[in-house]
Motif scaffolding. Sequence first.
Motif, PDB file in Angstrom:
ATOM      1  N   GLY A  96       0.784  -1.226   0.000  1.00  0.00           N
ATOM      2  CA  GLY A  96       0.000   0.000   0.000  1.00  0.00           C
ATOM      3  C   GLY A  96       0.812   1.269   0.000  1.00  0.00           C
ATOM      4  N   HIS A  97       2.139   1.165  -0.005  1.00  0.00           N
ATOM      5  CA  HIS A  97       2.994   2.346   0.030  1.00  0.00           C
ATOM      6  C   HIS A  97       3.768   2.450  -1.279  1.00  0.00           C
ATOM      7  N   PHE A  98       4.041   3.686  -1.667  1.00  0.00           N
ATOM      8  CA  PHE A  98       4.807   3.907  -2.880  1.00  0.00           C
ATOM      9  C   PHE A  98       5.595   5.202  -2.731  1.00  0.00           C
ATOM     10  N   GLU A  99       6.580   5.355  -3.599  1.00  0.00           N
ATOM     11  CA  GLU A  99       7.397   6.569  -3.611  1.00  0.00           C
ATOM     12  C   GLU A  99       7.061   7.377  -4.858  1.00  0.00           C
ATOM     13  N   PRO A 100       6.640   8.637  -4.712  1.00  0.00           N
ATOM     14  CA  PRO A 100       6.328   9.442  -5.897  1.00  0.00           C
ATOM     15  C   PRO A 100       7.578   9.715  -6.726  1.00  0.00           C
ATOM     16  N   MET A 101       7.392   9.901  -8.010  1.00  0.00           N
ATOM     17  CA  MET A 101       8.511  10.134  -8.911  1.00  0.00           C
ATOM     18  C   MET A 101       8.994  11.578  -8.795  1.00  0.00           C
ATOM     19  N   GLY A 102      10.271  11.749  -8.507  1.00  0.00           N
ATOM     20  CA  GLY A 102      10.834  13.083  -8.389  1.00  0.00           C
ATOM     21  C   GLY A 102      11.184  13.667  -9.747  1.00  0.00           C
ATOM     22  N   ALA A 103      11.376  14.985  -9.775  1.00  0.00           N
ATOM     23  CA  ALA A 103      11.649  15.672 -11.038  1.00  0.00           C
ATOM     24  C   ALA A 103      13.127  15.684 -11.401  1.00  0.00           C
ATOM     25  N   TRP A 104      13.994  15.648 -10.377  1.00  0.00           N
ATOM     26  CA  TRP A 104      15.421  15.859 -10.648  1.00  0.00           C
ATOM     27  C   TRP A 104      16.156  14.523 -10.712  1.00  0.00           C
ATOM     28  N   GLY A 105      16.316  14.058 -11.890  1.00  0.00           N
ATOM     29  CA  GLY A 105      16.939  12.770 -12.153  1.00  0.00           C
ATOM     30  C   GLY A 105      16.699  12.462 -13.614  1.00  0.00           C
ATOM     31  N   VAL A 106      16.163  11.292 -13.889  1.00  0.00           N
ATOM     32  CA  VAL A 106      15.847  10.916 -15.265  1.00  0.00           C
ATOM     33  C   VAL A 106      14.874  11.900 -15.923  1.00  0.00           C
ATOM     34  N   PRO A 107      13.815  12.358 -15.227  1.00  0.00           N
ATOM     35  CA  PRO A 107      12.916  13.321 -15.875  1.00  0.00           C
ATOM     36  C   PRO A 107      13.629  14.604 -16.316  1.00  0.00           C
ATOM     37  N   ALA A 108      14.542  15.109 -15.491  1.00  0.00           N
ATOM     38  CA  ALA A 108      15.282  16.310 -15.869  1.00  0.00           C
ATOM     39  C   ALA A 108      16.206  16.041 -17.056  1.00  0.00           C
TER      40      ALA A 108
END
Length: 291
Positions: free
Chosen positions: A147-159
Motif C-alpha cells: 500500500g505504500h509507494f514513492e512518488p517520482m521526483g523531477a530531478w533525475g531521469v525526468p530532468a
Amino acid sequence: MATKDAYYVPHTAKWPIVGSIGLTTLLAGFANHLNGSSIGSTLMIIGAIVLVVMLFGWFGTVVAESESGTYNHQVDISFRMGMIWFIFSEVMFFSAFFGALYYARVLSVPWLGSEGTGGFAETKLIWDSFTAVWPTNGPGAVGGIDGHFEPMGAWGVPAINTLILLTSGGTVTWAHWGLLANNRQQLIKGLIATVALGFSFVLFQGYEYHEAYTEMGLTLGTGIYGSTFFMLTGFHGLHVTIGAIMLTVTLFRSLKGHFNAEHHFAFEAAAWYWHFVDVVWLGLFIFVYWL
C-alpha cells in the motif's frame, strides 16, 4: 493526375480497406485477450502486422506520387490542413488527461478532505486514515508495496529527458535550416542527432518505469496518482516513439536525395509533430513531476 488548374482527385486505393481490416482484427484480438481467449494474442499480432504493411504500402505510394510530381499546390495545402487538424486532435487528447489530473489533484482530493464548501464533514466516511494530500494512493493498501509507494521526483531521469527533448527541438530546427539552405549534410546530421535523442528519451523512460515498478512501488494500479502518472507519461512516450519513427523515415528519404528547399512538407510535418511532443513534455515535467 493533378495539373496547375485541375483539382486533384485521388485514384482508387486499396490501402484504406487494408487498414480497416488490420484495425478490426487488432481490436477483436484485444477484446478476446481481455476476456481470456487463447486466440486473442494471435489476432492482435496478425492485426498489428496488417497495420504495419498498410503503413508501409500507403506511405510508400504517397512518397512515390510526390516524388513523381503528381501533386499540385492544392494537394500541398490539403496535407498541411490535415496535419494541423491531426495535431489539434492530439492537443485535445492530452488536454483530457491533464484535465483529469487537475480535477483529481486540485478539486477532488481537497473536497474529500472537507476543504471548501460541500466537502465531507467526516473523513471517516471515506476511510479513517485519509488525509487530503497529494500524491494519494487511495483507500487502504491499494497498489504499491504493502500500500505504500514513492512518488517520482523531477530531478533525475525526468530532468535528463527534459534536456534531451529540448536539445532535439534545436537539432531538428537546425536540420530544417540546412534544408532551406540546400545544405544536405546539415539536414542529415541534424536528423541523425534528433533521431538519436528521441530514442534515447524512450530508453531513459523505460529505465524510469522499471525503477518505478521494481523499486518504488509505483504502478498503474497505485491509486489516482499512479494511474494519472502512467497514463500521461506513457501516452507521451508512445508519441515520442511515433515521432522518432517519423523522423527516421524522413532521414532515410533525405539520404536518398528527397526534399528540396521548395518542396519538403513531409519533413515539416514530422518537425511540427516533434515540436508538439516537446511542448507536451514541458507541461508534463511541470505539472506531473515538479509541482
